[in-house]
Design a protein around this motif. Structure first.
Motif, PDB file in Angstrom:
ATOM      1  N   ARG A 197      37.481  22.417  33.803  1.00  0.00           N
ATOM      2  CA  ARG A 197      38.609  21.534  33.625  1.00  0.00           C
ATOM      3  C   ARG A 197      39.474  22.513  32.843  1.00  0.00           C
ATOM      4  N   ILE A 198      40.736  22.839  33.229  1.00  0.00           N
ATOM      5  CA  ILE A 198      41.575  23.629  32.354  1.00  0.00           C
ATOM      6  C   ILE A 198      42.750  23.150  32.093  1.00  0.00           C
ATOM      7  N   PRO A 199      43.202  23.230  30.865  1.00  0.00           N
ATOM      8  CA  PRO A 199      44.243  22.540  30.204  1.00  0.00           C
ATOM      9  C   PRO A 199      45.446  23.061  31.072  1.00  0.00           C
ATOM     10  N   SER A 200      46.518  22.194  31.132  1.00  0.00           N
ATOM     11  CA  SER A 200      47.754  22.532  31.774  1.00  0.00           C
ATOM     12  C   SER A 200      48.534  23.859  30.820  1.00  0.00           C
ATOM     13  N   SER A 201      49.274  24.717  31.455  1.00  0.00           N
ATOM     14  CA  SER A 201      49.971  25.723  30.972  1.00  0.00           C
ATOM     15  C   SER A 201      51.033  25.054  30.205  1.00  0.00           C
ATOM     16  N   GLY A 202      51.656  23.893  30.705  1.00  0.00           N
ATOM     17  CA  GLY A 202      52.949  23.555  29.715  1.00  0.00           C
ATOM     18  C   GLY A 202      53.172  22.154  30.621  1.00  0.00           C
ATOM     19  N   ALA A 203      54.568  21.982  30.395  1.00  0.00           N
ATOM     20  CA  ALA A 203      55.319  20.661  30.901  1.00  0.00           C
ATOM     21  C   ALA A 203      55.210  20.620  32.097  1.00  0.00           C
ATOM     22  N   LEU A 204      55.344  21.489  32.997  1.00  0.00           N
ATOM     23  CA  LEU A 204      55.505  21.411  34.425  1.00  0.00           C
ATOM     24  C   LEU A 204      54.242  20.808  35.098  1.00  0.00           C
ATOM     25  N   THR A 205      53.093  21.141  34.559  1.00  0.00           N
ATOM     26  CA  THR A 205      51.952  20.697  35.105  1.00  0.00           C
ATOM     27  C   THR A 205      50.768  19.496  34.348  1.00  0.00           C
ATOM     28  N   ALA A 206      51.708  19.009  33.287  1.00  0.00           N
ATOM     29  CA  ALA A 206      51.186  18.388  32.241  1.00  0.00           C
ATOM     30  C   ALA A 206      50.542  17.063  32.696  1.00  0.00           C
ATOM     31  N   GLN A 207      51.036  16.599  33.845  1.00  0.00           N
ATOM     32  CA  GLN A 207      50.826  15.192  34.571  1.00  0.00           C
ATOM     33  C   GLN A 207      49.360  15.604  35.466  1.00  0.00           C
ATOM     34  N   LYS A 208      48.947  16.904  35.460  1.00  0.00           N
ATOM     35  CA  LYS A 208      47.752  17.169  36.378  1.00  0.00           C
ATOM     36  C   LYS A 208      46.384  17.205  35.772  1.00  0.00           C
ATOM     37  N   LYS A 209      45.520  17.000  36.614  1.00  0.00           N
ATOM     38  CA  LYS A 209      44.210  17.279  36.091  1.00  0.00           C
ATOM     39  C   LYS A 209      43.913  18.857  36.869  1.00  0.00           C
ATOM     40  N   LEU A 210      43.603  19.808  36.234  1.00  0.00           N
ATOM     41  CA  LEU A 210      43.310  21.030  36.883  1.00  0.00           C
ATOM     42  C   LEU A 210      41.906  21.457  36.565  1.00  0.00           C
ATOM     43  N   VAL A 211      41.425  21.856  38.095  1.00  0.00           N
ATOM     44  CA  VAL A 211      40.040  22.158  38.284  1.00  0.00           C
ATOM     45  C   VAL A 211      39.779  23.474  38.562  1.00  0.00           C
ATOM     46  N   LYS A 212      39.078  24.090  38.171  1.00  0.00           N
ATOM     47  CA  LYS A 212      38.752  25.473  38.722  1.00  0.00           C
ATOM     48  C   LYS A 212      37.358  25.612  39.313  1.00  0.00           C
ATOM     49  N   VAL A 213      37.247  25.675  40.462  1.00  0.00           N
ATOM     50  CA  VAL A 213      35.931  25.656  41.263  1.00  0.00           C
ATOM     51  C   VAL A 213      35.584  27.042  41.774  1.00  0.00           C
ATOM     52  N   TYR A 214      34.176  27.424  41.587  1.00  0.00           N
ATOM     53  CA  TYR A 214      33.736  28.756  42.175  1.00  0.00           C
ATOM     54  C   TYR A 214      33.084  28.143  43.757  1.00  0.00           C
ATOM     55  N   ARG A 215      33.523  28.997  44.522  1.00  0.00           N
ATOM     56  CA  ARG A 215      33.120  28.733  45.914  1.00  0.00           C
ATOM     57  C   ARG A 215      32.803  30.082  46.609  1.00  0.00           C
ATOM     58  N   PRO A 216      31.642  30.419  46.793  1.00  0.00           N
ATOM     59  CA  PRO A 216      31.029  31.521  47.103  1.00  0.00           C
ATOM     60  C   PRO A 216      31.772  32.185  48.370  1.00  0.00           C
ATOM     61  N   TYR A 217      31.819  33.413  48.478  1.00  0.00           N
ATOM     62  CA  TYR A 217      31.913  34.373  49.743  1.00  0.00           C
ATOM     63  C   TYR A 217      30.797  33.893  50.836  1.00  0.00           C
ATOM     64  N   PRO A 218      31.364  33.319  52.009  1.00  0.00           N
ATOM     65  CA  PRO A 218      30.223  33.028  52.677  1.00  0.00           C
ATOM     66  C   PRO A 218      29.156  33.973  52.992  1.00  0.00           C
ATOM     67  N   VAL A 219      29.439  35.208  53.510  1.00  0.00           N
ATOM     68  CA  VAL A 219      28.481  36.262  53.703  1.00  0.00           C
ATOM     69  C   VAL A 219      28.705  37.439  52.817  1.00  0.00           C
ATOM     70  N   VAL A 220      27.849  37.785  52.011  1.00  0.00           N
ATOM     71  CA  VAL A 220      27.784  39.187  51.206  1.00  0.00           C
ATOM     72  C   VAL A 220      27.196  40.312  51.914  1.00  0.00           C
ATOM     73  N   GLY A 221      27.824  41.524  51.889  1.00  0.00           N
ATOM     74  CA  GLY A 221      26.930  42.506  52.306  1.00  0.00           C
ATOM     75  C   GLY A 221      26.486  43.559  51.318  1.00  0.00           C
ATOM     76  N   ILE A 222      25.213  43.837  51.159  1.00  0.00           N
ATOM     77  CA  ILE A 222      24.866  44.547  50.186  1.00  0.00           C
ATOM     78  C   ILE A 222      24.335  46.055  50.697  1.00  0.00           C
ATOM     79  N   ILE A 223      24.978  47.083  50.366  1.00  0.00           N
ATOM     80  CA  ILE A 223      24.583  48.369  50.845  1.00  0.00           C
ATOM     81  C   ILE A 223      23.904  49.213  49.589  1.00  0.00           C
ATOM     82  N   THR A 224      22.772  49.771  49.730  1.00  0.00           N
ATOM     83  CA  THR A 224      22.113  50.239  48.730  1.00  0.00           C
ATOM     84  C   THR A 224      21.578  51.511  48.898  1.00  0.00           C
ATOM     85  N   PRO A 225      21.241  52.551  47.888  1.00  0.00           N
ATOM     86  CA  PRO A 225      20.691  53.904  48.063  1.00  0.00           C
ATOM     87  C   PRO A 225      19.272  53.855  47.892  1.00  0.00           C
ATOM     88  N   TRP A 226      18.633  55.067  47.807  1.00  0.00           N
ATOM     89  CA  TRP A 226      17.316  55.131  48.074  1.00  0.00           C
ATOM     90  C   TRP A 226      16.599  55.452  46.559  1.00  0.00           C
TER      91      TRP A 226
END
Ligand code: NAD
Length: 511
Positions: free
Chosen positions: A113-142
């Protein structure tokens, strides 16, 4: 009926003796795409079950790794030519990483839950959600064929992504054990390994949503350019030329032992291995004598569980040639070999080597050697050591050796490197709650780093929700009218101005 031709095989050999130990397919771009498409089917459910449940599966993976520790070590030795003690270290390290993220990922990924930055969004609940990248590619050395893919796939899986690993073609067998483990514990099918050469890695960049790369700076640049053309995010863990700075007040025995291990561990094939040493003049002779004796005492070869060897083979003949090239060039330019300095009698071994009378312009002091060599240079004082340490295109990590810890910390802050260890080597790579990332040509982004270690595999999504009953229309929505525009202008000035004159005056007339 159409049949797909089998992928050509890549033969895997033990670099210590040249024996053939296995073979894997050289997967085509089409095969890579097919694997990624399959993962896209299963990933939403993996995301949906949440971090706690994913942690349970990762815990089962840890148990499998512990139950198969010897088999993993055997495989590592067979394809990378490592000393037994080093081969046995890779799986337990991944277990600690699993425990860390199993315990903490849920908190790291909790909606914020993030506080509003000011009056423009004072009436809003602001939520930051972490959504994964669907497929991650991992390339590795030897260099760490099991730990490298493990280090990156654990936090990516914890984040809720599906993962495809493309291990080095030199050492693909250890990474395949990760996929086998995941299957044998009965986990949702969201972890796969595709094997192949560089082209297979490039096909992975095309197919996935995020690329985590560990390898050389040269390949890292190519991958960065490729991913940028596709607007795909990436993180690059690249090469290094890590300096050690030994101050006159250092505990010389610890410095010698730490630098010998930090420079030669895994035959020097560690991204954060010590690759050049600067020693303050008053202790230079003593340091060099002790270091040469220590390195000379090391035993080299490939052992079994008797732990009779300290330094194993290099992973490839090409690597042996690079190492020998640096040593021979240094000698031709006036350097002296105090111990080692020769290719081994068999396989890809290279004798643990101490070089002195080197200077900053030599390849052994400027280019990544990635081998069992420790070039040592005398400096007048710490200031000269700091200047020379920072004189490099790389900035992965560094070490400072001193009995004055406060001074050591102060010097650490003046070194251009992503991590600095005071009176220790390599240890930052095992600290999962802080970031491991290189500066300059040593990388972009970082692995680990507590919350960032899993959040990097996520896109942040913002959800705004009204906090109060909404009206039929908003003052800034259509239709625009002079009275409403004037009123909203006055309200905005009232809110954003920070002095009475601007707050209560009208909008200045149109220019
Ligand atoms: P490399 O760059 O040759 O290969 C790494 C991987 O990239 C391999 O799997 C290879 O098949 C793949 N690849 C090659 N070309 C590709 C392309 N065009 N597109 C996609 N993938 C491609 O590295 P290496 O010789 O296997 O490993 C040694 C290097 O790794 C050293 O420079 C070392 O410093 C670095 N390294 C860095 C870290 C770190 O954390 N910073 C850790 C370990 C190793």
């Amino acid at each position: 009926m159409t049949t797909t031709a089998p992928s050509p095989a890549i033969v895997v050999t033990n670099p210590a003796d040249g024996s053939v130990v296995g073979s894997v397919p050289d997967a085509s771009a089409e095969e890579v795409r097919r694997v990624v498409d399959e993962l896209r089917i299963y990933q939403p459910a993996w995301e949906e079950i949440g971090a706690q449940a994913r942690g349970v599966w990762l815990g089962r993976l840890r148990d499998w790794l512990l139950d198969h520790e010897s088999e993993i070590a055997d495989t590592l030795q067979s394809e990378a030519g490592k000393a037994r003690a080093e081969a046995e270290a890779e799986a337990p390290m991944i277990c600690e990483l699993i425990n860390y993220y199993s315990k903490n990922a849920a908190a790291f990924l909790t909606d914020e839950r993030i506080p509003s930055s000011g009056a423009l969004t004072a009436q809003k609940k602001l939520v930051k959600v972490y959504r994964p990248y669907p497929v991650v590619g991992i390339i590795t050395p030897w260099n760490f064929p099991f730990a490298m893919p493990g280090m990156d796939c654990v936090p990516a899986l914890a984040a809720g992504a599906a993962v495809v690993i493309k291990p080095s073609e030199v050492t693909p067998l250890s990474a395949q054990l990760l996929e086998r483990a995941w299957t044998e514990i009965g986990a949702p099918p969201v972890l796969r390994v595709v094997t192949g050469l560089g082209a297979t890695g490039a096909a992975l960049v095309d197919a996935v949503d995020y690329i985590q790369f560990t390898g050389s700076t040269r390949t890292g640049k190519a991958i960065g350019a490729h991913a940028a053309g596709l607007l795909k995010p990436y993180s690059l863990e690249l090469g290094g030329k890590d300096p050690a700075l030994v101050l006159a007040d250092a505990d010389l025995d610890r410095a010698v032992n730490g630098i010998a291990w930090g420079g030669l561990m895994n035959s020097g094939q560690v991204c954060v291995s010590i690759e050049r040493v600067y020693v303050e003049a008053p202790v230079y002779d003593e340091f060099v004598a002790k270091l040469a004796a220590k390195v000379n005492s090391l035993r080299q070869g490939q052992d079994d569980a008797t732990y009779k060897q300290d330094v194993g083979a290099l992973a490839t003949l090409a690597q042996q040639q690079i190492v020998d090239g640096h040593v021979q060039a240094a000698v031709a330019e006036g350097a002296r070999v105090l111990t080692g300095g020769k290719v081994g009698a068999t396989g890809t071994f290279y004798e643990p080597t101490v070089l002195v009378d080197v200077n900053q312009s030599m390849a052994c002091m400027r280019e990544e050697t990635f081998g069992p060599t420790i070039p040592v240079m005398k400096v007048a004082d710490a200031e000269e050591g700091i200047r020379l340490a920072n004189d490099s295109p790389y900035g992965l990590s560094a070490t400072v050796w001193t009995s004055n810890l406060k001074r050591g910390e102060g010097i650490a802050r003046r070194l251009d490197a992503g991590a600095v260890n005071v009176n220790d080597a390599i240890i930052n790579l095992l600290a999962f709650s802080v970031p491991h990332g290189g500066w300059k040509e040593s990388g972009v982004g970082a692995r680990f780093g507590g919350a960032n270690g899993v959040r990097k595999y996520c896109r942040t999504q913002v959800v705004t929700v009204p906090r109060m009953k909404t009206m039929k229309n908003e003052m800034n929505w259509y239709p625009y009218k002079a009275r409403r525009a004037g009123l909203s202008g006055r309200v905005m000035r009232l809110i954003v101005a920070r002095d009475a004159r601007r707050r209560f005056s009208r909008r200045p007339p149109k220019a």
